[in-house]
Motif scaffolding. Structure first.
Motif, PDB file in Angstrom:
ATOM      1  N   THR A 128       0.840  -1.193   0.000  1.00 20.01           N
ATOM      2  CA  THR A 128       0.000   0.000   0.000  1.00 20.01           C
ATOM      3  C   THR A 128       0.875   1.243   0.000  1.00 20.01           C
ATOM      4  OG1 THR A 128      -1.768  -1.154   1.179  1.00 20.01           O
ATOM      5  CG2 THR A 128      -1.845   1.245   1.191  1.00 20.01           C
ATOM      6  N   TYR A 129       0.512   2.215  -0.823  1.00 20.68           N
ATOM      7  CA  TYR A 129       1.289   3.436  -1.002  1.00 20.68           C
ATOM      8  C   TYR A 129       0.385   4.663  -0.879  1.00 20.68           C
ATOM      9  CZ  TYR A 129       4.587   0.144  -3.154  1.00 20.68           C
ATOM     10  OH  TYR A 129       5.427  -0.901  -3.404  1.00 20.68           O
ATOM     11  N   ARG A 130       1.023   5.800  -0.567  1.00 17.33           N
ATOM     12  CA  ARG A 130       0.284   7.056  -0.460  1.00 17.33           C
ATOM     13  C   ARG A 130       1.015   8.143  -1.252  1.00 17.33           C
ATOM     14  NH1 ARG A 130       0.020   8.144   5.183  1.00 17.33           N
ATOM     15  NH2 ARG A 130       2.176   8.849   4.947  1.00 17.33           N
ATOM     16  N   LEU A 131       0.221   8.920  -1.979  1.00 17.68           N
ATOM     17  CA  LEU A 131       0.723  10.088  -2.688  1.00 17.68           C
ATOM     18  C   LEU A 131      -0.081  11.295  -2.233  1.00 17.68           C
ATOM     19  CD1 LEU A 131       2.297  11.603  -4.951  1.00 17.68           C
ATOM     20  CD2 LEU A 131       0.422  10.954  -6.497  1.00 17.68           C
ATOM     21  N   THR A 132       0.595  12.313  -1.788  1.00 17.74           N
ATOM     22  CA  THR A 132      -0.072  13.560  -1.422  1.00 17.74           C
ATOM     23  C   THR A 132       0.027  14.540  -2.584  1.00 17.74           C
ATOM     24  OG1 THR A 132       0.429  13.264   0.930  1.00 17.74           O
ATOM     25  CG2 THR A 132      -0.133  15.485   0.193  1.00 17.74           C
ATOM     26  N   VAL A 133      -1.124  14.869  -3.168  1.00 12.26           N
ATOM     27  CA  VAL A 133      -1.170  15.854  -4.251  1.00 12.26           C
ATOM     28  C   VAL A 133      -1.375  17.224  -3.621  1.00 12.26           C
ATOM     29  CG1 VAL A 133      -2.331  16.573  -6.367  1.00 12.26           C
ATOM     30  CG2 VAL A 133      -2.171  14.132  -5.803  1.00 12.26           C
ATOM     31  N   PRO A 134      -0.384  18.106  -3.689  1.00 11.42           N
ATOM     32  CA  PRO A 134      -0.533  19.413  -3.051  1.00 11.42           C
ATOM     33  C   PRO A 134      -1.692  20.212  -3.646  1.00 11.42           C
ATOM     34  CG  PRO A 134       1.763  18.979  -3.604  1.00 11.42           C
ATOM     35  CD  PRO A 134       0.951  17.921  -4.280  1.00 11.42           C
ATOM     36  N   ALA A 135      -2.195  21.162  -2.878  1.00 17.20           N
ATOM     37  CA  ALA A 135      -3.309  22.001  -3.325  1.00 17.20           C
ATOM     38  C   ALA A 135      -2.896  22.871  -4.515  1.00 17.20           C
ATOM     39  CB  ALA A 135      -3.780  22.875  -2.170  1.00 17.20           C
ATOM     40  N   ASN A 136      -3.909  23.372  -5.196  1.00 20.51           N
ATOM     41  CA  ASN A 136      -3.727  24.367  -6.261  1.00 20.51           C
ATOM     42  C   ASN A 136      -2.802  23.879  -7.376  1.00 20.51           C
ATOM     43  OD1 ASN A 136      -5.304  26.271  -4.725  1.00 20.51           O
ATOM     44  ND2 ASN A 136      -3.477  26.640  -3.463  1.00 20.51           N
ATOM     45  N   VAL A 137      -3.141  22.724  -7.924  1.00 23.38           N
ATOM     46  CA  VAL A 137      -2.370  22.196  -9.054  1.00 23.38           C
ATOM     47  C   VAL A 137      -2.472  23.199 -10.208  1.00 23.38           C
ATOM     48  CG1 VAL A 137      -2.060  20.265 -10.624  1.00 23.38           C
ATOM     49  CG2 VAL A 137      -2.928  19.865  -8.308  1.00 23.38           C
ATOM     50  N   PRO A 138      -1.352  23.648 -10.773  1.00 24.23           N
ATOM     51  CA  PRO A 138      -1.386  24.708 -11.791  1.00 24.23           C
ATOM     52  C   PRO A 138      -1.794  24.189 -13.179  1.00 24.23           C
ATOM     53  CG  PRO A 138       0.881  24.108 -11.316  1.00 24.23           C
ATOM     54  CD  PRO A 138       0.034  23.315 -10.366  1.00 24.23           C
TER      55      PRO A 138
ATOM     56  N   PRO B 227     -15.762  14.636  -7.674  1.00 23.90           N
ATOM     57  CA  PRO B 227     -16.155  15.527  -6.569  1.00 23.90           C
ATOM     58  C   PRO B 227     -16.061  14.889  -5.195  1.00 23.90           C
ATOM     59  CG  PRO B 227     -18.086  14.799  -7.822  1.00 23.90           C
ATOM     60  CD  PRO B 227     -16.878  14.355  -8.593  1.00 23.90           C
ATOM     61  N   GLU B 228     -16.138  13.550  -5.126  1.00 28.68           N
ATOM     62  CA  GLU B 228     -16.133  12.899  -3.818  1.00 28.68           C
ATOM     63  C   GLU B 228     -14.732  12.725  -3.231  1.00 28.68           C
ATOM     64  OE1 GLU B 228     -16.721   9.525  -6.930  1.00 28.68           O
ATOM     65  OE2 GLU B 228     -17.324  11.609  -6.628  1.00 28.68           O
ATOM     66  N   LEU B 229     -13.672  13.137  -3.947  1.00 28.73           N
ATOM     67  CA  LEU B 229     -12.332  13.034  -3.377  1.00 28.73           C
ATOM     68  C   LEU B 229     -12.253  13.804  -2.062  1.00 28.73           C
ATOM     69  CD1 LEU B 229      -9.756  13.473  -6.304  1.00 28.73           C
ATOM     70  CD2 LEU B 229     -10.364  11.380  -5.100  1.00 28.73           C
ATOM     71  N   ALA B 230     -11.724  13.150  -1.037  1.00 29.74           N
ATOM     72  CA  ALA B 230     -11.593  13.805   0.270  1.00 29.74           C
ATOM     73  C   ALA B 230     -10.365  14.697   0.273  1.00 29.74           C
ATOM     74  CB  ALA B 230     -11.494  12.760   1.364  1.00 29.74           C
ATOM     75  N   LYS B 231     -10.555  15.950   0.683  1.00 28.44           N
ATOM     76  CA  LYS B 231      -9.451  16.895   0.769  1.00 28.44           C
ATOM     77  C   LYS B 231      -9.075  17.152   2.220  1.00 28.44           C
ATOM     78  CE  LYS B 231     -10.458  19.436  -3.502  1.00 28.44           C
ATOM     79  NZ  LYS B 231     -10.709  20.777  -4.091  1.00 28.44           N
ATOM     80  N   LYS B 232      -7.804  17.436   2.445  1.00 29.23           N
ATOM     81  CA  LYS B 232      -7.352  17.820   3.781  1.00 29.23           C
ATOM     82  C   LYS B 232      -7.589  19.323   3.983  1.00 29.23           C
ATOM     83  CE  LYS B 232      -3.178  15.998   3.401  1.00 29.23           C
ATOM     84  NZ  LYS B 232      -1.839  15.428   3.743  1.00 29.23           N
ATOM     85  N   PRO B 233      -7.510  19.797   5.207  1.00 33.03           N
ATOM     86  CA  PRO B 233      -7.784  21.220   5.479  1.00 33.03           C
ATOM     87  C   PRO B 233      -6.961  22.182   4.623  1.00 33.03           C
ATOM     88  CG  PRO B 233      -7.732  20.006   7.533  1.00 33.03           C
ATOM     89  CD  PRO B 233      -7.301  19.039   6.469  1.00 33.03           C
ATOM     90  N   ASP B 234      -5.747  21.808   4.243  1.00 28.71           N
ATOM     91  CA  ASP B 234      -4.920  22.719   3.441  1.00 28.71           C
ATOM     92  C   ASP B 234      -5.206  22.608   1.944  1.00 28.71           C
ATOM     93  OD1 ASP B 234      -3.817  20.274   2.816  1.00 28.71           O
ATOM     94  OD2 ASP B 234      -1.757  20.791   3.400  1.00 28.71           O
ATOM     95  N   GLY B 235      -6.196  21.788   1.571  1.00 29.38           N
ATOM     96  CA  GLY B 235      -6.560  21.633   0.173  1.00 29.38           C
ATOM     97  C   GLY B 235      -5.828  20.522  -0.547  1.00 29.38           C
ATOM     98  N   SER B 236      -4.837  19.915   0.076  1.00 29.12           N
ATOM     99  CA  SER B 236      -4.124  18.799  -0.548  1.00 29.12           C
ATOM    100  C   SER B 236      -4.973  17.534  -0.483  1.00 29.12           C
ATOM    101  CB  SER B 236      -2.773  18.578   0.132  1.00 29.12           C
ATOM    102  OG  SER B 236      -2.952  18.181   1.483  1.00 29.12           O
ATOM    103  N   ILE B 237      -4.595  16.541  -1.268  1.00 32.20           N
ATOM    104  CA  ILE B 237      -5.358  15.297  -1.367  1.00 32.20           C
ATOM    105  C   ILE B 237      -4.415  14.120  -1.223  1.00 32.20           C
ATOM    106  CG2 ILE B 237      -6.747  13.846  -2.907  1.00 32.20           C
ATOM    107  CD1 ILE B 237      -7.797  16.423  -4.203  1.00 32.20           C
TER     108      ILE B 237
ATOM    109  N   PRO C 174       5.192  15.474  -4.970  1.00 29.19           N
ATOM    110  CA  PRO C 174       6.164  14.694  -4.191  1.00 29.19           C
ATOM    111  C   PRO C 174       6.198  13.239  -4.638  1.00 29.19           C
ATOM    112  CG  PRO C 174       4.185  15.064  -2.896  1.00 29.19           C
ATOM    113  CD  PRO C 174       4.001  15.848  -4.164  1.00 29.19           C
ATOM    114  N   ASP C 175       7.186  12.525  -4.178  1.00 30.19           N
ATOM    115  CA  ASP C 175       7.292  11.107  -4.490  1.00 30.19           C
ATOM    116  C   ASP C 175       6.271  10.312  -3.674  1.00 30.19           C
ATOM    117  OD1 ASP C 175       9.384  11.524  -6.267  1.00 30.19           O
ATOM    118  OD2 ASP C 175      10.879  11.443  -4.659  1.00 30.19           O
ATOM    119  N   VAL C 176       6.054   9.075  -4.097  1.00 29.93           N
ATOM    120  CA  VAL C 176       5.077   8.203  -3.485  1.00 29.93           C
ATOM    121  C   VAL C 176       5.717   7.465  -2.308  1.00 29.93           C
ATOM    122  CG1 VAL C 176       3.544   6.222  -3.854  1.00 29.93           C
ATOM    123  CG2 VAL C 176       3.879   7.936  -5.679  1.00 29.93           C
TER     124      VAL C 176
END
Length: 468
Positions: free
Chosen positions: A364-374, A405-415, A461-463
């Motif tokens: 199992t792996y996790r990738l954090t996609v930062p907020a405000n993808v340009p 639309p159902e993707l859960a976002k963190k408080p800072d907007g990242s996913i 970031p990396d996975v």
């Protein structure tokens, strides 16, 4: 006396027999070398022909008609690294009987497309759509046969091809994966038209065939049939000047214009051995890694080698550069060509986690996609089978994107996105399933990337692996 004569005859014959065996071994090695070279050189057209033959064999679709996938792509689409977050429309064409018109619709308030028009060699002729040549205005793209000398009528966008065959990939964009948005995307895609220039005054109805339920498998066949596909295109298409050096090597394999390809059993064995060697070579080059994109140590890479991207955009016309091997690697894991990479879309590949280990479908792996993808349109992440470079078979979904639309976002907007055989508790909406028995790879897509994306003001970031 007779025995002595016979003994002398045998002794004098031995060097000749040895010489014959040595000569045959040399000829065999030549065939194998030429076959490996032919595979690396010819994989773009084999890739093209595999898709075309799959259409002709498994669907009612024909050259000059449109096949489309009437829902977001699932694992039944076994093309190389496709995008499950757009609806695919595809048309194969040939200009042997004259120029072909690809009449593409303008963008609408809630509908648009991204399109790529390429030759049989998958060299880009032009990009179309919201961020393509037409900037969303649509237009009549006119594909011209080789050495076309007639005046191009006004109102057309001429595309000059070195060969007769080619195809267009038309991605009708989705507002979401909901049924209403899917149907709207299909309706918009069906506004494209395909016809010959001599039919332009009264174009016939374009034929559309939905192939969403077809097991459409155009993954590379690493067996002797590879050379059958290669021969088919060699017979159909004119020689391009830069490829004339391949004429003699192909003859040694039995591939020659105007002649049937019918290798004997011995040659067939050599071709099978050679295609396996070509597979090993191309996989080793791919596994060695593409150049990193976001930083010097990033596990996210360019979608192809920069010299190949440059050469393809310049139609391989640089007299001092011709990256055939890099092209061979690229078309072992992907298809289509992009004229304006970075204007309409940009892709990045990752085959390893942060620590440098290959992705294991049982972990199992996790990738954090930062907020405000340009990006101006959307971003997505897709998981593929590492061996075939196609969507992972028999999984429920292949990607997550900003269209969901159902993707859960963190408080800072990242996913946070998760990859593995089972969804972490409470993370089902943010999970992409993998096969525990297979390795996988990832592709990040940015549609309409902005300057900030290429200036690296936003970093993916990396996975991270989060269990053993």
């Amino acid at each position: 006396m007779r025995l002595v004569v016979m003994l002398f005859a045998v002794l004098f014959a031995l060097p000749a027999v040895a010489a014959d065996k040595a000569s045959q071994a040399a000829f065999d090695r030549e065939i194998e070398r030429n076959a490996v070279q032919a595979a690396v050189w010819g994989i773009p057209v084999v890739n093209y022909d595999l898709m075309r033959q799959e259409m002709l064999a498994k669907t009612p679709g024909k050259v000059g008609q449109v096949i489309y996938w009437g829902r977001p792509l699932d694992w039944r689409n076994q093309t190389l690294t496709p995008n499950p977050d757009a609806l695919y429309f595809m048309v194969f064409f040939t200009t042997k009987d004259g120029p072909v018109v690809l009449d593409l619709p303008p963008a609408e308030e809630a509908a648009s497309f991204n399109g790529n028009i390429v030759t049989a060699w998958q060299l880009p002729l032009e990009d179309a759509g919201l961020l393509g040549y037409d900037k969303g205005k649509g237009g009549k793209f006119l594909v011209l046969p080789p050495n076309y000398q007639e005046t191009v009528p006004e109102g057309y966008i001429p595309l000059r091809s070195e060969v007769y065959g080619g195809y267009m990939l038309f991605r009708s964009n989705l507002a979401s994966h909901g049924d209403a948005d899917v149907q709207a995307s299909i309706a918009y895609g069906k506004k494209l038209k395909v016809y010959s220039l001599d039919q332009a005054d009264h174009p016939p109805e374009t034929v559309f065939t939905d192939v969403k339920d077809v097991l459409f498998d155009s993954t590379i066949r690493w067996d002797g049939s590879f050379f059958e596909n290669l021969n088919r295109v060699v017979q159909e298409e004119p020689w391009i000047a830069r490829d004339r050096a391949m004429i003699d090597p192909l003859k040694s394999l039995g591939i020659e214009k105007g002649k049937p390809f019918a290798p004997n059993r011995h040659t067939g064995t050599l071709l099978t051995k050679a295609i396996k060697e070509a597979q090993t070579l191309l996989e080793a080059k791919y596994d060695a890694g593409l150049p990193p994109f976001f930083s010097e140590t990033s596990r996210w890479t360019y979608p192809a080698y920069p010299d190949l991207i440059k050469a393809a955009q310049a139609n391989f016309d640089d007299p001092d550069d011709c990256p055939i091997e890099h092209r061979g690697v690229a078309y072992s894991y992907a298809y289509v060509g992009i004229k304006r990479l970075g204007a309409g879309q940009f892709y990045s590949i990752s085959t390893r986690d942060k620590e440098g280990h290959p992705f294991d479908g049982g972990k199992t792996y996790r990738l954090t996609v930062p907020a405000n993808v340009p990006v101006q349109q959307y971003w997505s992440i897709t998981a593929y089978d590492r061996k075939t470079h196609a969507l992972i078979k028999n999984v429920s979904l292949a990607s997550r994107s900003s269209q969901i639309p159902e993707l859960a976002k963190k408080p800072d907007g990242s996913i946070d996105l998760y990859f593995g055989p089972k969804a972490p508790r409470g993370q089902e909406a943010n999970w992409i399933p993998t096969d525990a028995k297979r390795k996988f790879e990832l592709m990040f897509r940015a549609y309409g990337p902005t300057k900030d994306f290429f200036d690296k003001k936003w970093i993916l970031p990396d996975v991270d692996r989060i269990n053993n």
